[in-house]
Design an enzyme around this catalytic site. Structure first.
Site, PDB file in Angstrom:
ATOM      1  N   LYS A   1      40.759  34.246  51.109  1.00  0.00           N
ATOM      2  CA  LYS A   1      40.531  33.078  50.247  1.00  0.00           C
ATOM      3  C   LYS A   1      39.634  32.022  50.889  1.00  0.00           C
ATOM      4  O   LYS A   1      38.928  31.304  50.205  1.00  0.00           O
ATOM      5  CB  LYS A   1      41.867  32.467  49.837  1.00  0.00           C
ATOM      6  CG  LYS A   1      42.599  33.329  48.802  1.00  0.00           C
ATOM      7  CD  LYS A   1      43.671  32.546  48.084  1.00  0.00           C
ATOM      8  CE  LYS A   1      44.250  33.351  46.935  1.00  0.00           C
ATOM      9  NZ  LYS A   1      45.106  34.476  47.420  1.00  0.00           N
TER      10      LYS A   1
ATOM     11  N   GLU B   1      44.538  24.288  42.017  1.00  0.00           N
ATOM     12  CA  GLU B   1      45.862  24.689  41.560  1.00  0.00           C
ATOM     13  C   GLU B   1      46.341  25.771  42.521  1.00  0.00           C
ATOM     14  O   GLU B   1      45.532  26.457  43.138  1.00  0.00           O
ATOM     15  CB  GLU B   1      45.801  25.221  40.131  1.00  0.00           C
ATOM     16  CG  GLU B   1      45.452  26.705  39.994  1.00  0.00           C
ATOM     17  CD  GLU B   1      44.028  27.058  40.428  1.00  0.00           C
ATOM     18  OE1 GLU B   1      43.156  26.172  40.404  1.00  0.00           O
ATOM     19  OE2 GLU B   1      43.807  28.219  40.807  1.00  0.00           O
TER      20      GLU B   1
ATOM     21  N   SER C   1      43.502  42.422  52.415  1.00  0.00           N
ATOM     22  CA  SER C   1      43.128  41.067  52.015  1.00  0.00           C
ATOM     23  C   SER C   1      43.815  39.970  52.818  1.00  0.00           C
ATOM     24  O   SER C   1      43.295  38.869  52.949  1.00  0.00           O
ATOM     25  CB  SER C   1      43.427  40.872  50.520  1.00  0.00           C
ATOM     26  OG  SER C   1      44.765  41.213  50.217  1.00  0.00           O
TER      27      SER C   1
END
Ligand code: PLP
Length: 397
Positions: free
Chosen positions: A89, A111, A377
């Site tokens: 991310k 968010e 990930s």
């Protein structure tokens, strides 16, 4: 066939920007600016330097020998778990914070559901000295205390959302409401390849650093710059989009996406959006959505907080509908078994989301010479409570 976005902001039938009038100016300004800014040499240089010195890129491409031995293929793991903050991310939040700064913004909103995107956003705001407001449902705040504490330590204002189910969907609505009221100084960082155009394309481009590195690394390891298979998990789809990006139109490379089946694709407790969803609109994008007959969004379920989203990025809806990507649904139990297997075979504790990608090996046969690149990930630290509880119940730990 071209699987990239077209000039109107669509991937085939999917995508677009279905937004309220009041957001139109914000989204339009972003759409006009993003490609130009991303192509500026100075912007590129800043992004590349932070990827190298702050995130720790390139992330290794690791040939997992014992896992390969077990499944009879040459399996490489793309190690996004080794990035700063523990997942892919950060690639996107660094890209968007630089873009926001370049556009003259001083205030960031985001968010978050499980808190991973909130932590990545709070991290880059600390890095650049920007104000950071993170909307998070009260239910999620209660069950993700560690990430809430990290965000607050990083200086973010975590605002509890008490409407609806008090989870991700409600936090997103609140963030959109904020953006409507503060268009001039605020940038909204979306955490996956979802939302109105240009977000899906912008996020995919920031995450495409993953496939760019895979090309170079495979060339060094295998003497050719492409694999036979790429495998990644799909929540909204950003790590998968980054993994596939430079191979989207290269049909020598087969794309495999793993979505979360929860208790099973045919149960009510599932997050298998591609298998179960129907065309609809969610968060400004025309895509596949888990919905009732009359179009109400169905709450998804998965043991993995990062995968329980009732929509899917439009890029992936198109890849699946054109059969360019094969989509497999991996259950909670299959993912939990795969996580323990990787831990015991390779000494790597994966994130529960990534464990869904690993679950593909239990469902699909590969040939001995196949080169398979699977994107890991994230790392499993955040999931230790779930792992300990589950393996404890099974009598393994
Ligand atoms: C958030 C998250 C995901 C899911 O998001 P995508 O946009 O589908 O990549 C997957 N893995 C990890 C570790 C995450 O934190």
């Amino acid at each position: 066939m071209d699987y990239n976005i077209n000039n109107d902001g669509y991937y085939g039938d999917f995508g677009g920007a279905y937004i309220p009038e009041i957001l139109h100016a914000n989204v339009e300004k972003l759409r006009e600016s993003y490609l130009g800014i991303m192509n500026e040499p100075a912007f590129r240089a800043q992004f590349d330097a932070l990827m190298r010195d702050y995130v720790g890129r390139p992330s290794p491409l690791y040939l997992a020998k014992r896992l390969s031995g077990k499944y009879g293929a040459r399996i490489y793991l793309k190690r996004e778990d080794l990035n700063h903050t523990g997942a892919h991310k950060i690639n996107n939040t660094i890209g968007q914070i630089l873009l926001a700064r370049r556009m003259g913004k001083t205030r960031i909103i985001a968010e978050t559901g499980a808190g991973q995107h909130g932590v990545a956003s709070a991290t880059v705001c600390a890095l650049t000295g920007m104000r950071c407001i993170v909307y998070m449902g009260q239910t999620d705040i209660a069950r993700q205390q560690l990430n809430v504490q990290k965000m607050r330590m990083l200086g973010a204002d975590v605002r509890p959302v008490a409407s609806g189910n008090k989870t991700l969907k409600d936090a997103t609505n609140e963030a959109i409401r904020d953006w409507c009221c503060n268009p001039a100084d605020t940038h909204y960082i979306i955490g996956s390849v979802v939302g109105p155009h240009p977000y899906p394309d912008m996020v995919a481009r920031f995450q495409s650093v993953i496939s760019e590195e895979i090309q170079k690394q495979l060339q060094a390891h295998e003497g050719r710059d492409y694999p036979d298979y790429l495998v990644a998990c799909v929540g909204g789809g950003s790590n998968a989009a980054g993994t596939f990006y430079h191979y989207l139109n290269d049909e020598r490379v087969k794309l495999v996406a793993a979505e979360a089946a929860g208790l099973g694709v045919d149960t009510e407790e599932t997050a298998a959006t591609i298998k179960r969803g129907k065309k609809g609109i969610i968060h400004g994008s025309h895509t596949l959505v888990m919905q009732t007959e009359d179009g109400q969004i169905i709450e998804p379920y998965s043991v993995s907080a990062g995968l329980d989203y009732p929509g899917i990025g439009p890029l992936h809806a198109n890849l699946a509908s054109k059969k360019r990507a094969e989509v497999l649904a991996v259950t909670d139990d299959e993912a939990l078994a795969a996580a323990l297997e990787l831990t015991r075979l390779e000494g790597i504790i994966p994130a529960l989301e990534s464990a869904h990608a690993l679950g593909v090996f239990g469902q699909k046969k590969f040939k001995k010479d196949d080169v398979v690149v699977l994107t890991l990930s994230g790392r499993g630290d955040k999931d230790m409570e779930t792992y300990v509880k589950h393996y404890g119940e099974m009598g393994i730990l």
